[in-house]
Design a protein around this motif. Structure first.
Motif, PDB file in Angstrom:
ATOM      1  N   ALA A  38       0.888  -1.215   0.002  1.00  0.00           N
ATOM      2  CA  ALA A  38      -0.090  -0.003   0.064  1.00  0.00           C
ATOM      3  C   ALA A  38       0.858   1.292   0.275  1.00  0.00           C
ATOM      4  O   ALA A  38       0.368   2.383  -0.333  1.00  0.00           O
ATOM      5  CB  ALA A  38      -0.787   0.025   1.052  1.00  0.00           C
ATOM      6  N   GLY A  39       2.303   0.968   0.238  1.00  0.00           N
ATOM      7  CA  GLY A  39       3.037   2.264   0.208  1.00  0.00           C
ATOM      8  C   GLY A  39       3.538   2.743   1.617  1.00  0.00           C
ATOM      9  O   GLY A  39       4.241   3.806   1.614  1.00  0.00           O
ATOM     10  N   SER A  40       2.943   2.118   2.734  1.00  0.00           N
ATOM     11  CA  SER A  40       3.293   2.905   4.119  1.00  0.00           C
ATOM     12  C   SER A  40       4.836   1.978   4.530  1.00  0.00           C
ATOM     13  O   SER A  40       5.072   1.108   4.203  1.00  0.00           O
ATOM     14  CB  SER A  40       2.408   2.480   4.881  1.00  0.00           C
ATOM     15  OG  SER A  40       1.998   0.994   5.005  1.00  0.00           O
ATOM     16  N   TRP A  41       5.552   2.859   5.411  1.00  0.00           N
ATOM     17  CA  TRP A  41       6.822   2.093   5.853  1.00  0.00           C
ATOM     18  C   TRP A  41       6.581   1.146   6.887  1.00  0.00           C
ATOM     19  O   TRP A  41       5.600   1.222   7.737  1.00  0.00           O
ATOM     20  CB  TRP A  41       7.561   3.443   6.341  1.00  0.00           C
ATOM     21  CG  TRP A  41       7.782   4.494   5.228  1.00  0.00           C
ATOM     22  CD1 TRP A  41       7.200   5.644   4.792  1.00  0.00           C
ATOM     23  CD2 TRP A  41       8.968   4.316   4.198  1.00  0.00           C
ATOM     24  NE1 TRP A  41       7.804   6.230   3.826  1.00  0.00           N
ATOM     25  CE2 TRP A  41       8.875   5.390   3.511  1.00  0.00           C
ATOM     26  CE3 TRP A  41      10.053   3.249   3.819  1.00  0.00           C
ATOM     27  CZ2 TRP A  41       9.737   5.769   2.376  1.00  0.00           C
ATOM     28  CZ3 TRP A  41      10.746   3.678   2.900  1.00  0.00           C
ATOM     29  CH2 TRP A  41      10.801   4.386   2.086  1.00  0.00           C
ATOM     30  N   THR A  42       7.392   0.197   6.787  1.00  0.00           N
ATOM     31  CA  THR A  42       7.125  -0.947   7.848  1.00  0.00           C
ATOM     32  C   THR A  42       8.415  -1.801   7.792  1.00  0.00           C
ATOM     33  O   THR A  42       9.278  -1.710   6.796  1.00  0.00           O
ATOM     34  CB  THR A  42       5.889  -1.748   7.374  1.00  0.00           C
ATOM     35  OG1 THR A  42       5.983  -2.977   8.411  1.00  0.00           O
ATOM     36  CG2 THR A  42       6.167  -2.384   6.087  1.00  0.00           C
ATOM     37  N   LEU A  43       8.578  -2.421   8.813  1.00  0.00           N
ATOM     38  CA  LEU A  43       9.939  -3.142   9.251  1.00  0.00           C
ATOM     39  C   LEU A  43       9.319  -4.620   8.891  1.00  0.00           C
ATOM     40  O   LEU A  43      10.186  -5.842   9.103  1.00  0.00           O
ATOM     41  CB  LEU A  43      10.555  -2.934  10.305  1.00  0.00           C
ATOM     42  CG  LEU A  43      11.370  -1.854  10.593  1.00  0.00           C
ATOM     43  CD1 LEU A  43      12.012  -1.911  11.944  1.00  0.00           C
ATOM     44  CD2 LEU A  43      12.397  -1.818   9.420  1.00  0.00           C
ATOM     45  N   ALA A  44       8.122  -5.120   8.721  1.00  0.00           N
ATOM     46  CA  ALA A  44       7.329  -6.355   8.764  1.00  0.00           C
ATOM     47  C   ALA A  44       8.005  -7.243   7.534  1.00  0.00           C
ATOM     48  O   ALA A  44       8.107  -8.481   7.896  1.00  0.00           O
ATOM     49  CB  ALA A  44       6.019  -6.044   8.459  1.00  0.00           C
ATOM     50  N   ASN A  45       8.354  -6.593   6.567  1.00  0.00           N
ATOM     51  CA  ASN A  45       9.084  -7.442   5.422  1.00  0.00           C
ATOM     52  C   ASN A  45      10.140  -8.066   5.784  1.00  0.00           C
ATOM     53  O   ASN A  45      10.626  -9.260   5.587  1.00  0.00           O
ATOM     54  CB  ASN A  45       9.075  -6.708   4.175  1.00  0.00           C
ATOM     55  CG  ASN A  45       7.861  -6.142   3.614  1.00  0.00           C
ATOM     56  OD1 ASN A  45       6.699  -6.660   3.849  1.00  0.00           O
ATOM     57  ND2 ASN A  45       8.045  -4.953   3.062  1.00  0.00           N
ATOM     58  N   GLN A 224       4.790 -14.046  -5.677  1.00  0.00           N
ATOM     59  CA  GLN A 224       4.784 -13.186  -7.040  1.00  0.00           C
ATOM     60  C   GLN A 224       3.834 -11.851  -6.965  1.00  0.00           C
ATOM     61  O   GLN A 224       2.676 -11.848  -6.359  1.00  0.00           O
ATOM     62  CB  GLN A 224       4.281 -13.807  -8.167  1.00  0.00           C
ATOM     63  CG  GLN A 224       4.291 -13.212  -9.419  1.00  0.00           C
ATOM     64  CD  GLN A 224       4.058 -13.854 -10.722  1.00  0.00           C
ATOM     65  OE1 GLN A 224       3.661 -15.281 -10.602  1.00  0.00           O
ATOM     66  NE2 GLN A 224       4.407 -13.579 -11.765  1.00  0.00           N
ATOM     67  N   GLY A 225       4.334 -10.846  -7.096  1.00  0.00           N
ATOM     68  CA  GLY A 225       3.440  -9.355  -6.840  1.00  0.00           C
ATOM     69  C   GLY A 225       3.932  -8.902  -5.337  1.00  0.00           C
ATOM     70  O   GLY A 225       3.580  -7.678  -5.137  1.00  0.00           O
ATOM     71  N   SER A 226       4.524  -9.333  -4.322  1.00  0.00           N
ATOM     72  CA  SER A 226       4.609  -8.998  -3.064  1.00  0.00           C
ATOM     73  C   SER A 226       6.180  -8.565  -3.204  1.00  0.00           C
ATOM     74  O   SER A 226       6.992  -9.239  -2.867  1.00  0.00           O
ATOM     75  CB  SER A 226       4.574  -9.925  -1.789  1.00  0.00           C
ATOM     76  OG  SER A 226       2.977 -10.478  -2.132  1.00  0.00           O
ATOM     77  N   TRP A 227       6.315  -7.070  -3.494  1.00  0.00           N
ATOM     78  CA  TRP A 227       7.580  -6.595  -3.794  1.00  0.00           C
ATOM     79  C   TRP A 227       8.449  -6.653  -2.716  1.00  0.00           C
ATOM     80  O   TRP A 227       9.724  -6.504  -2.566  1.00  0.00           O
ATOM     81  CB  TRP A 227       7.683  -5.464  -4.738  1.00  0.00           C
ATOM     82  CG  TRP A 227       7.231  -5.718  -6.349  1.00  0.00           C
ATOM     83  CD1 TRP A 227       5.996  -5.501  -6.697  1.00  0.00           C
ATOM     84  CD2 TRP A 227       8.188  -6.067  -7.243  1.00  0.00           C
ATOM     85  NE1 TRP A 227       6.019  -5.918  -8.118  1.00  0.00           N
ATOM     86  CE2 TRP A 227       7.323  -6.443  -8.457  1.00  0.00           C
ATOM     87  CE3 TRP A 227       9.408  -6.751  -7.088  1.00  0.00           C
ATOM     88  CZ2 TRP A 227       7.817  -6.711  -9.629  1.00  0.00           C
ATOM     89  CZ3 TRP A 227      10.083  -7.228  -8.540  1.00  0.00           C
ATOM     90  CH2 TRP A 227       9.311  -7.146  -9.661  1.00  0.00           C
ATOM     91  N   GLY A 228       7.715  -6.315  -1.475  1.00  0.00           N
ATOM     92  CA  GLY A 228       8.349  -5.937  -0.217  1.00  0.00           C
ATOM     93  C   GLY A 228       9.114  -6.919   0.374  1.00  0.00           C
ATOM     94  O   GLY A 228      10.103  -7.126   0.666  1.00  0.00           O
ATOM     95  N   TYR A 229       8.277  -8.302   0.373  1.00  0.00           N
ATOM     96  CA  TYR A 229       8.929  -9.668   0.584  1.00  0.00           C
ATOM     97  C   TYR A 229      10.107  -9.983  -0.015  1.00  0.00           C
ATOM     98  O   TYR A 229      11.188 -10.231   0.279  1.00  0.00           O
ATOM     99  CB  TYR A 229       7.897 -10.627   0.497  1.00  0.00           C
ATOM    100  CG  TYR A 229       6.630 -10.672   1.608  1.00  0.00           C
ATOM    101  CD1 TYR A 229       6.956  -9.771   2.693  1.00  0.00           C
ATOM    102  CD2 TYR A 229       5.636 -11.487   1.412  1.00  0.00           C
ATOM    103  CE1 TYR A 229       5.929  -9.655   3.624  1.00  0.00           C
ATOM    104  CE2 TYR A 229       4.482 -11.226   2.339  1.00  0.00           C
ATOM    105  CZ  TYR A 229       4.768 -10.588   3.502  1.00  0.00           C
ATOM    106  OH  TYR A 229       3.889 -10.376   4.496  1.00  0.00           O
ATOM    107  N   MET A 230       9.918  -9.707  -1.448  1.00  0.00           N
ATOM    108  CA  MET A 230      10.879 -10.232  -2.433  1.00  0.00           C
ATOM    109  C   MET A 230      12.360  -9.320  -2.228  1.00  0.00           C
ATOM    110  O   MET A 230      13.435  -9.895  -2.262  1.00  0.00           O
ATOM    111  CB  MET A 230      10.534 -10.159  -3.931  1.00  0.00           C
ATOM    112  CG  MET A 230       9.445 -11.219  -4.011  1.00  0.00           C
ATOM    113  SD  MET A 230       9.409 -11.342  -5.787  1.00  0.00           S
ATOM    114  CE  MET A 230       8.153 -10.017  -6.053  1.00  0.00           C
TER     115      MET A 230
END
Length: 262
Positions: A38-45, A224-230
């Motif tokens: 969604a564009g918000s900042w996080t350390l979850a990834n 696929q599509g989860s750019w934060g995780y990748m």
């Protein structure tokens, strides 16, 4: 005077531009790893990537492969470089040319015969099968040879007068002064071994033996599509190489200055 002032101004400008071009992909990767879809900042990834046991196994496998390969390369190629630099034997230059010619052969050219050899040795799906082909190559031998050639002959002659043979001379005289060359070979080989992809992908079907570069491919398929995780996993895979390079980069420069490689 004007041209000299312009040169002094242009050099840092060009260097800064090159630095921005080189560093910007890493900065973008870190930024993407710390953002949600969604564009918000996080350390979850990053937390997810660190907590994933599969990712940890891939990183550990890459570390085992890179460290083992680096140690073996240092042992084998330092002795080969010493022999080609200091020993006198018939055909030495021909052997050197043969070693140097291996640098012009890329992995895709020899992938099939190399796979057949490893398969016949029953080394498929094993760390030995991954590491063994990485030991052989011309660059490390050439770098060590060039460094050993630059060592003054007086040191070798003094060791001979003390009764040292070739092996004792190598261990007691050449190794203690070869730290720049050793560190350079270690860093270059560690980075190359850490980034192995095609060869481990070819000979390993067991996911427990995947190195991190192969694991990232399956991770991209799964998320696929989860750019934060990748990007988080990609950042973790790049972090060890960045740390090793920045800590030991001055030795690489010192080695290239003394080895005669331009």
């Amino acid at each position: 005077m004007a041209s000299g002032a312009m040169t002094r101004f242009a050099r840092p400008l060009v260097a800064g531009l090159i630095a921005v071009i080189v560093v910007s992909p890493l900065v973008l990767m870190v930024m993407q790893a710390m953002r949600t879809d969604a564009g918000s900042w996080t350390l979850a990834n990053l937390q997810f990537a660190v907590a994933d046991s599969q990712v940890f196994r891939w990183l550990l496998n890459s570390l085992v492969v890179a460290v083992t390969s680096t140690v073996l390369v240092l042992v084998v190629h330092s002795m080969a470089g010493y022999a080609l630099a200091r020993l006198r034997f018939r055909g030495r230059e021909l052997v050197f040319l043969g070693v140097a010619s291996t640098m012009f052969v890329s992995l895709p050219v020899i992938l099939v015969p190399l796979f057949v050899i490893v398969r016949e040795m029953n080394l498929l799906n094993s760390f030995v099968g991954i590491v063994l082909p990485t030991i052989f190559g011309g660059f490390a031998t050439i770098l060590m040879r060039q460094f050993f050639i630059s060592v003054p002959a007086e040191l070798e002659e003094a060791a001979r007068l003390d009764g040292c043979g070739h092996f004792q001379t190598f261990v007691r005289v050449f190794l203690p002064i070869s730290r720049p060359a050793f560190v350079s070979v270690a860093v270059i080989n560690f980075l190359a071994s850490w980034n192995l992809f095609m060869w481990p992908l070819t000979i390993t079907s067991d996911s427990r033996l995947w190195v991190v570069q192969v694991g990232i491919t399956s991770f991209q398929t799964q998320y696929q599509g989860s750019w934060g995780y990748m990007m988080a996993v990609t950042f973790l895979s790049a972090l060890p190489t960045l740390v090793v390079f920045f800590i030991l980069q001055r030795y690489i420069v010192a080695s290239l200055k003394t080895s005669g490689i331009k």
